[in-house]
Scaffold this active site. Sequence first.
Site, short mmCIF file in Angstrom:
data_model
loop_
_atom_site.label_atom_id
_atom_site.label_comp_id
_atom_site.label_asym_id
_atom_site.label_seq_id
_atom_site.Cartn_x
_atom_site.Cartn_y
_atom_site.Cartn_z
N HIS A 443 -13.42 3.36 44.99
CA HIS A 443 -14.10 4.02 46.10
C HIS A 443 -14.84 5.28 45.63
O HIS A 443 -14.75 5.69 44.47
CB HIS A 443 -13.11 4.36 47.21
CG HIS A 443 -12.01 5.29 46.79
ND1 HIS A 443 -12.16 6.66 46.72
CD2 HIS A 443 -10.73 5.04 46.41
CE1 HIS A 443 -11.02 7.21 46.33
NE2 HIS A 443 -10.14 6.26 46.13
N CYS A 459 -5.78 4.97 43.33
CA CYS A 459 -6.99 4.17 43.33
C CYS A 459 -7.92 4.58 42.19
O CYS A 459 -7.61 5.47 41.41
CB CYS A 459 -7.72 4.31 44.67
SG CYS A 459 -6.82 3.57 46.06
#
Length: 484
Positions: A443, A459
């Site tokens: 992301h 992440c």
Amino acid sequence: MFRTIFTLSAFAAGLLSSSAMAAPTEDIAPRSAHAGDAGGVLVAQNGDLDVYYDARGNRVIVDAETGKVLAIQPPQTRFDRRTLRRDRDRNLGPVEDDRYYLDDPEDTARLRRRQLEEEGLVVVPPVDEYDSYNNSVEAFPEAPRDDGSYGNDYPEAPQPRTVERQPLNEVSIEPLEPTAPGDQAALPPKIGGKTIADPSLSLGAREDVAALQVLLDRVGASPGVVDGRFGSNVDKALAAYNEITGSNLRSTDAVGIQAALEQTGGDAFASYEITPEDAAGPYVASVPEDYGQKAQLDRLSYTSVTEALAERFHMDEKYLKALNPEANFNRPGTIIKVANFGKLVAKPVARIIADKGNKQVRAYDASGKLVATYPATIGSADTPSPSGLHTVSRVALDPNYTYNPKINFKQGENDKVLTIPPGPNGPVGSVWIALDKPTYGIHGTPDPSKIGRTESHGCVRLTNWDARELAKVVSPGVTVEFVD
């Protein structure tokens, strides 16, 4: 108790005079010792010398025949680094290294000191007169007594000096005021007690480095933000550039960099006119840190025109301001200087490697050729990223973010599920590439300048523009391999 280190062989017979006086050689004889009337150095009767080291590190030269001490040499007189450096500079000139890694505190301090020296704000002690212990390089202890004894009159060991480190204060980032021709040699002006300096200089930024960053970005080897500063992200991108293009470009090859820029789109910088839409926004006054407060907003938009334009042109916001110190970014029609990063990568990606150790994401096409690389923040010790092989499950642009403290991490005092609105300043930025492992993905970020230098909640975090570029060339089913 002395410890014998080595025994020197006898001097050549021609060097010894009938009075046992001879000129010392540079290898074994001390500079200062008990001297005879003729100014020579007293040596052993048969030319044999024994060398010992005492508990204080002094080198003691002893006549091997009689056992008489001829000289005592303290450690600092045998090997003086400043003397060697001074001799090197006299012969070769000072060696300057103009590459500075701004994510390295020592390099940052070294760069700042050099800048202050160039501005005349720091007076450097004369090299020939400076000695940290206030001792002459040629200083020796008092010569041994005639009776052969030397007692305990060793020179005092130098006491370590305590250096109190002070924070490195940046000069204020203010535009330079025009100076009259006669004032060019004057020190930088002061406003409110602070010295005013060129903003790009105070940030350690250089346009030639920024030009290299633009070139790397054009071919898919992203350096992260274009900020005019060397660092690990630039080094990794340059290695990827050479792999992608099959070249051997070096960061110091100004001619090669300029030629490559001409071949890939021209000048590294271009002019851009601020539009009414740029000035209008919408913008938010500020972005709260607390997730509960974020959830109450309609959208996590940019906070200013400069933040929006910096992301659009892949630049650090402070560097954009430094390049345009007189610009009014809130006025439509203002012409500003921006990075000319060229076209985005468009070749489809079949495989992705998330390199945790190198803090980099590498994308390959179906033939195994490297297509693009991006600096990345991948997990942390508290919330590590996944391991092994995974696949992309879906891609979402401008997504909202569901915060669940029971599944993910706990932020502040928020212990309930929250839906945080979309926007470039949201927790996952403007892109979410979901993986088959729930709650994990690739992301964007609200802080592009921190990519590769901070940690994430497990992440893979990229700049918003790198995440958006990657999102357009991946599809569900693309493999993502996490390696250490």
